[in-house]
Design a protein around this motif. Structure first.
Motif, PDB file in Angstrom:
ATOM      1  N   GLN A 411      50.276  44.352  31.370  1.00 17.96           N
ATOM      2  CA  GLN A 411      49.737  43.106  31.917  1.00 17.96           C
ATOM      3  C   GLN A 411      49.854  43.078  33.439  1.00 17.96           C
ATOM      4  N   LEU A 412      50.975  43.534  33.959  1.00 20.45           N
ATOM      5  CA  LEU A 412      51.157  43.577  35.419  1.00 20.45           C
ATOM      6  C   LEU A 412      50.189  44.570  36.055  1.00 20.45           C
ATOM      7  N   ALA A 413      49.908  45.668  35.370  1.00 23.27           N
ATOM      8  CA  ALA A 413      48.934  46.630  35.891  1.00 23.27           C
ATOM      9  C   ALA A 413      47.553  45.997  35.968  1.00 23.27           C
ATOM     10  N   ARG A 414      47.188  45.244  34.928  1.00 23.93           N
ATOM     11  CA  ARG A 414      45.892  44.554  34.961  1.00 23.93           C
ATOM     12  C   ARG A 414      45.868  43.502  36.061  1.00 23.93           C
ATOM     13  N   ALA A 415      46.979  42.819  36.268  1.00 24.99           N
ATOM     14  CA  ALA A 415      47.053  41.818  37.345  1.00 24.99           C
ATOM     15  C   ALA A 415      46.771  42.467  38.700  1.00 24.99           C
ATOM     16  N   SER A 416      47.338  43.637  38.932  1.00 24.55           N
ATOM     17  CA  SER A 416      47.116  44.336  40.205  1.00 24.55           C
ATOM     18  C   SER A 416      45.657  44.754  40.346  1.00 24.55           C
TER      19      SER A 416
END
Length: 464
Positions: A411-416
């Motif tokens: 999820q954090l990767a998608r946020a970035s």
């Protein structure tokens, strides 16, 4: 390999599918028995936008929204209210108002009959439509002046080029019911304020008076006489215009500028009323410290103009320096079947304006983006995540909610990848404690704050 009958049935189904077109190639399917079947291969054809139209997408749309909001808020501050007229109108509205001999009516209108044989058009401009609404809804019975602003799509069939499309967008204002030259000054002052708020500088006004029905006939006669002596030098359009509407010759881009400058000037033929109106307008512009230049060749391209005509220009734009144009049209509403109603207004092409702003301020669009906060959460925290987004909806951030719930790392990767500036992390521990982990995706720093304090935390991040 499937049997030939199966392949043929499959390709037959494709043949009835929208978006498929046949090629000239044949493909042979062999059946173990002995059958060879030849069929067409079909391919998908991409459907593109219509020539002369364009999609406005991110990030460009941010600039459009900024321009429209700034102009609408300024118009409201000047006492103007929004009006929205239909995209389709009766053809005679524009052939009657704009003029049969104008390029719009002769060459550029999108006109078509409907199923009942009525002649309709996609609206080519906004003034006539606003006047039609004024008459139809008997707005003359309300206190005057009626003051409107509008924005939307307009249509003209012409060869697309930079800054000029077949579907284009305009912002315009109309003040109906006031004949004072101070009203002319107000609409000019308003647009100068709008453009200034958008960051444009070195602006001035080209202005002229083309008289009214009392004095313009004598001026037209003088123009015809002067043009007759140079008829052989005129383009074919102007030879025709010379008799029908000689003022249009002054607006022609093909004629020799020295010839146009030698022609009679409308200012020398104004009646007492038009001369007084123009003089008072210029005095008001002086008092408002609005720079202007008398331009005796300025007539505008539509037949309904009377007295004041003007363009706002920018010294920073080179030869094509006009940003917008407008003027007074005191006879138009009466000509359309309404009561005698003086009026003045202007229209501005938004494609032109946004291109100027982009060229002058290349970083402007990026600065208009709303910062994105991405809510990362576990499956058990969905309800709290949705509630947090509702709570934060008014704090000036775009709030995206991850829907996959497939682990905080992904999820954090998608946020970035989405360009988020902050991640708001809600796991089982945070839910139990009534807190939220706030991660700065630029610096990597992370802190834990109470759910009630997340808005203040985001506000602090914006200030940094």
């Amino acid at each position: 390999m499937p049997p030939a009958s199966t392949a043929v049935r499959h390709m037959s189904q494709l043949a009835t599918t929208p978006g498929y077109l046949p090629t000239n190639r044949s493909v042979f399917f062999s059946h173990p028995a002995t059958i060879l079947t030849s069929i067409y291969v079909w391919r998908i054809v991409m459907i593109k936008s219509v020539k002369g139209t364009s999609d406005i997408t991110s990030p460009e749309i941010l600039l459009w929204q900024h321009v429209e909001k700034t102009m609408a808020n300024t118009a409201k501050a000047y006492g103007y209210e929004e009006i929205r007229t239909p995209t389709i109108e009766m053809e005679e509205l524009f052939s009657t108002s704009v003029g049969q001999n104008t390029d719009i009516v002769e060459k550029e209108m999108y006109a078509f009959p409907d199923k009942k044989g009525r002649h309709l058009v996609l609206r080519p401009e906004g003034t006539a439509a606003t006047c039609r609404a004024y008459i139809e809804h008997q707005m003359n019975l309300q206190p005057s002046p009626a003051k409107f602003y509008y924005m939307g799509s307009f249509f003209r069939y012409e060869q697309p080029q930079s800054g000029r499309k077949r579907e284009f967008h305009s912002f315009g204002v109309e003040a109906l019911g006031e004949q004072s030259p101070v009203q002319d000054a107000e609409v000019i002052d308003m647009v100068m304020t709008m453009l200034s708020r958008l960051g444009l500088a070195h602006l001035s006004v080209d202005i002229n008076s083309i008289g009214d029905d009392n004095c313009r006939p004598a001026y037209k006669d003088a123009l015809r006489a002067a043009l007759a002596a140079h008829e052989g030098e005129l383009c074919e359009d102007c030879k025709r215009r010379m008799n029908d509407n000689p003022l249009r010759v002054l607006d022609c881009k093909h004629e020799d500028p020295s010839l146009l400058e030698s022609l009679p000037k409308s200012a020398d033929y104004l009646c007492t009323d038009c001369e007084d109106h123009f003089h008072r307008l210029l005095l008001t512009l002086d008092a408002l410290k609005i720079p202007y230049r008398l331009n005796h060749r300025l007539v505008r391209g539509l037949d309904y103009y009377t007295k004041t005509v003007f363009e706002v220009i920018s010294e920073d734009l080179g030869a094509q320096n006009a940003l917008l144009g407008g003027g007074r049209y005191d006879y138009l509403i009466r000509h359309l079947g309404g009561p005698a109603t003086p009026a003045v207004g202007w229209g501005l092409g938004l494609e032109r304006l946004t291109s100027v702003l982009t060229a002058r301020y290349p970083d402007l669009t990026g600065s208009l983006a709303i910062p994105l906060a991405y809510i990362v959460h576990s499956e058990t925290a969905s309800a709290v995540a949705f509630e947090l987004r509702r709570t934060l909806a008014g704090v000036g951030w775009a709030l995206d909610l991850d829907m996959r719930q497939d682990g905080f790392g992904k999820q954090l990767a998608r946020a970035s990848k989405r360009g988020a500036r902050m991640a708001l992390i809600l796991g089982e521990d945070e839910i139990a404690a009534g807190t939220c982990a706030v991660k700065d995706l630029t610096s990597g720093s992370q802190s834990t704050v109470a759910l009630a304090d997340v808005a203040a935390c985001l506000a602090s991040a914006v200030q940094k």
